[in-house]
Enzyme design. Structure first.
Site, mmCIF file in Angstrom:
data_model
loop_
_atom_site.group_PDB
_atom_site.id
_atom_site.type_symbol
_atom_site.label_atom_id
_atom_site.label_comp_id
_atom_site.label_asym_id
_atom_site.label_seq_id
_atom_site.Cartn_x
_atom_site.Cartn_y
_atom_site.Cartn_z
ATOM 1 N N ASN A 7 0.702 -1.278 0.198
ATOM 2 C CA ASN A 7 0.112 0.022 -0.059
ATOM 3 C C ASN A 7 1.072 1.267 0.023
ATOM 4 O O ASN A 7 1.519 1.743 1.022
ATOM 5 C CB ASN A 7 -1.022 0.010 1.125
ATOM 6 C CG ASN A 7 -1.914 1.232 1.300
ATOM 7 O OD1 ASN A 7 -1.629 2.087 0.590
ATOM 8 N ND2 ASN A 7 -2.637 1.325 2.333
ATOM 9 N N ARG A 91 -2.518 -2.204 -3.505
ATOM 10 C CA ARG A 91 -3.614 -1.360 -3.328
ATOM 11 C C ARG A 91 -3.633 -0.191 -4.101
ATOM 12 O O ARG A 91 -2.630 0.635 -4.308
ATOM 13 C CB ARG A 91 -3.797 -0.908 -1.817
ATOM 14 C CG ARG A 91 -4.954 0.120 -1.737
ATOM 15 C CD ARG A 91 -4.963 0.898 -0.250
ATOM 16 N NE ARG A 91 -5.955 1.809 -0.099
ATOM 17 C CZ ARG A 91 -6.008 2.879 0.521
ATOM 18 N NH1 ARG A 91 -4.969 3.372 0.855
ATOM 19 N NH2 ARG A 91 -7.119 3.507 0.720
ATOM 20 N N HIS A 180 -13.370 2.941 0.301
ATOM 21 C CA HIS A 180 -13.246 1.772 1.217
ATOM 22 C C HIS A 180 -13.833 0.556 0.846
ATOM 23 O O HIS A 180 -14.521 -0.353 1.480
ATOM 24 C CB HIS A 180 -14.021 2.153 2.373
ATOM 25 C CG HIS A 180 -13.474 3.110 3.416
ATOM 26 N ND1 HIS A 180 -14.166 4.028 4.094
ATOM 27 C CD2 HIS A 180 -12.064 3.395 3.687
ATOM 28 C CE1 HIS A 180 -13.469 5.060 4.925
ATOM 29 N NE2 HIS A 180 -12.420 4.564 4.563
ATOM 30 N N ARG A 241 -12.905 15.290 8.215
ATOM 31 C CA ARG A 241 -13.890 15.848 7.341
ATOM 32 C C ARG A 241 -15.226 15.948 7.441
ATOM 33 O O ARG A 241 -15.596 15.542 8.492
ATOM 34 C CB ARG A 241 -13.664 14.534 6.004
ATOM 35 C CG ARG A 241 -12.444 14.288 5.617
ATOM 36 C CD ARG A 241 -12.881 13.377 4.421
ATOM 37 N NE ARG A 241 -11.411 12.654 4.027
ATOM 38 C CZ ARG A 241 -11.168 11.499 3.990
ATOM 39 N NH1 ARG A 241 -12.067 10.444 4.284
ATOM 40 N NH2 ARG A 241 -9.918 10.896 3.728
ATOM 41 N N GLU A 384 -8.146 -5.337 5.050
ATOM 42 C CA GLU A 384 -8.042 -5.111 3.812
ATOM 43 C C GLU A 384 -6.796 -5.681 3.040
ATOM 44 O O GLU A 384 -7.169 -6.119 1.995
ATOM 45 C CB GLU A 384 -7.957 -3.480 3.512
ATOM 46 C CG GLU A 384 -9.280 -2.561 3.753
ATOM 47 C CD GLU A 384 -8.970 -1.222 4.218
ATOM 48 O OE1 GLU A 384 -8.828 -0.872 5.538
ATOM 49 O OE2 GLU A 384 -9.380 -0.284 3.221
#
Ligand code: ADP
Length: 398
Positions: A7, A91, A180, A241, A384
């Site tokens: 990643n 990823r 996601h 956010r 993940e």
């Protein structure tokens, strides 16, 4: 079969070597401050203490070389040679509309990923650097790209089109993509498995509640709606956010503060959400402590967060005309019984009842709803990296 999962970010790189005979992590780690002074690798071989090595990494090439050196090191390595790495799973944040699934990487795939760069200018170029360096250092080893957006490509147009002039979509590719996806895919499969069902038999709502947070409606195994949008800024109020706001606020706030558009969007991404509401707290452990002390800002922030999760759950129950199972996952979803409990207080109308004792547990697959609850509510830790490794294995084995 050993699969290396990579990643790659702009200045960091996370990795895991997964032994797919039993899906165990042989080693994992993180390269930090790539291209910046003071770069270092933190390497954790299974069953041993983690090791930190300070070493210059002017580019990602040095970082990946260092990862491979650690994995094959005589003393702390976990494989004899690079030949023991059978495949690499990468990823990739954005696959646009081009990729509805993971794919074996070749020159053509790289070209198409490059075409998606403008949709994720901070992430995709770094992901591509990781892919190119690995191809150079491990020629002949099959590589697979796993996209954060791919799982959501099953959304129908009514869920992914915005009410904008249609040229926004047709010419500029502006639509809901959702993110996601690797986590939503993993958790929706895992909860079905855990409940002894097939994903195709269930209507599931996955609540991925981490610092970045999104909710996904998974109808019989397929994503039909999700809360993040064209970018990860949309949907829930998150750690830093804003989530959904009236778009007219952007111009108004920019004028009031004397900010450019880019600076305003930066505020929405980095200085809003829990952090903005409380003046600096985005970690839920701090927020919960503040809540319990009666700190007004923390109380409001947590109430807003839980209310918004419940609002999206309600919307997705409507989208699927019902729900059979709800999964909580990621840092907050897996660890905060407090947040789970508050969200579920809104869901009594669905016939959901929660067992407080089960809800106080954490860290493993578990059912927190009572046996007579009309909907199963579970905690399902996400993974993940394992999802990337599983997709990679499936594609490489053909
Ligand atoms: P991301 O991958 O988006 O950075 P994570 O999934 O790692 O996010 O989740 C990070 C969030 O999880 C933080 O807000 C953190 O406070 C929260 N978290 C971690 N442990 C706990 C805990 N024990 N109780 C409450 N929140 C927790």
């Amino acid at each position: 079969m050993n699969i290396l999962v990579i990643n790659c970010g702009s200045s960091s790189l996370k990795f895991q070597l997964i032994d797919m005979t039993n899906e165990s992590v042989a080693a994992k780690g993180l390269c930090e401050r790539i291209g910046i002074d003071g770069s270092r690798i933190v390497y954790s071989p299974a069953g041993k203490d983690k090791i930190t090595i300070e070493s210059p990494m002017p580019t990602h090439t040095e970082a990946i070389k260092l990862v491979l050196d650690c994995l094959t090191d005589k003393e702390n390595g976990v494989i004899d040679s690079l030949a023991a790495i059978n495949a690499v799973g990468h990823r990739v944040v954005h696959g646009g509309e081009k990729f509805a699934d993971s794919i074996i990487i070749n020159d053509e795939v790289i070209k198409v990923v490059e075409e998606c760069n403008e949709l994720a200018p901070l992430h995709n170029p770094a992901n591509l650097i990781g892919i190119n360096v690995c191809r150079e250092l491990m020629p002949g080893v099959p590589m697979v790209a796993v996209f954060d957006t791919a799982f959501h490509q099953t959304m129908p147009p009514k869920a992914y089109l915005y009410g904008l002039p249609i040229k926004a979509y047709k010419e500029y590719k502006i639509r809901r993509y959702g993110f996601h996806g690797t986590s939503h895919k993993f958790v929706s499969k895992e909860i079905a498995n855990y409940l002894g069902k097939k994903p195709e038999d269930l209507r599931t709502i996955v609540c991925h509640l981490g610092n970045g947070a999104s909710i996904c409606a998974v109808d019989h195994g397929k994503s039909v709606d999700t809360s993040m949008g064209f970018t990860p800024l949309a949907g829930l109020v998150m750690g830093t956010r804003s989530g959904d706001i009236d778009p007219a606020i952007v111009e108004y706030y920019a004028n009031k503060e004397g900010l450019t558009l880019a600076e305003t969007i930066n505020v929405l991404n980095k200085k809003s959400g829990m952090d903005g509401l409380t003046g600096g707290k985005s970690d839920f452990r701090d927020l919960e402590a503040g809540y319990n002390e009666g700190d007004e800002a923390c109380v409001n922030a947590i109430e807003i967060f839980c209310y918004n999760v419940a609002r999206f759950v309600g919307a997705y129950v409507a989208a699927m005309n019902g729900v059979d199972a709800i999964a909580f996952t990621a840092g907050i979803g897996e660890n905060s019984g407090f947040v789970r409990g508050k969200v579920c207080e809104y869901l009594g109308y669905l016939g959901i009842t929660i067992d407080p004792e089960e809800n106080a547990k954490r860290g493993e697959n578990l059912t927190i709803s009572t046996p007579d609850s009309k909907v199963k509510v579970c905690v399902i830790p996400t993974n993940e990296e394992l999802m990337i490794a599983r997709d990679t294995k499936a594609l490489v084995e053909g």
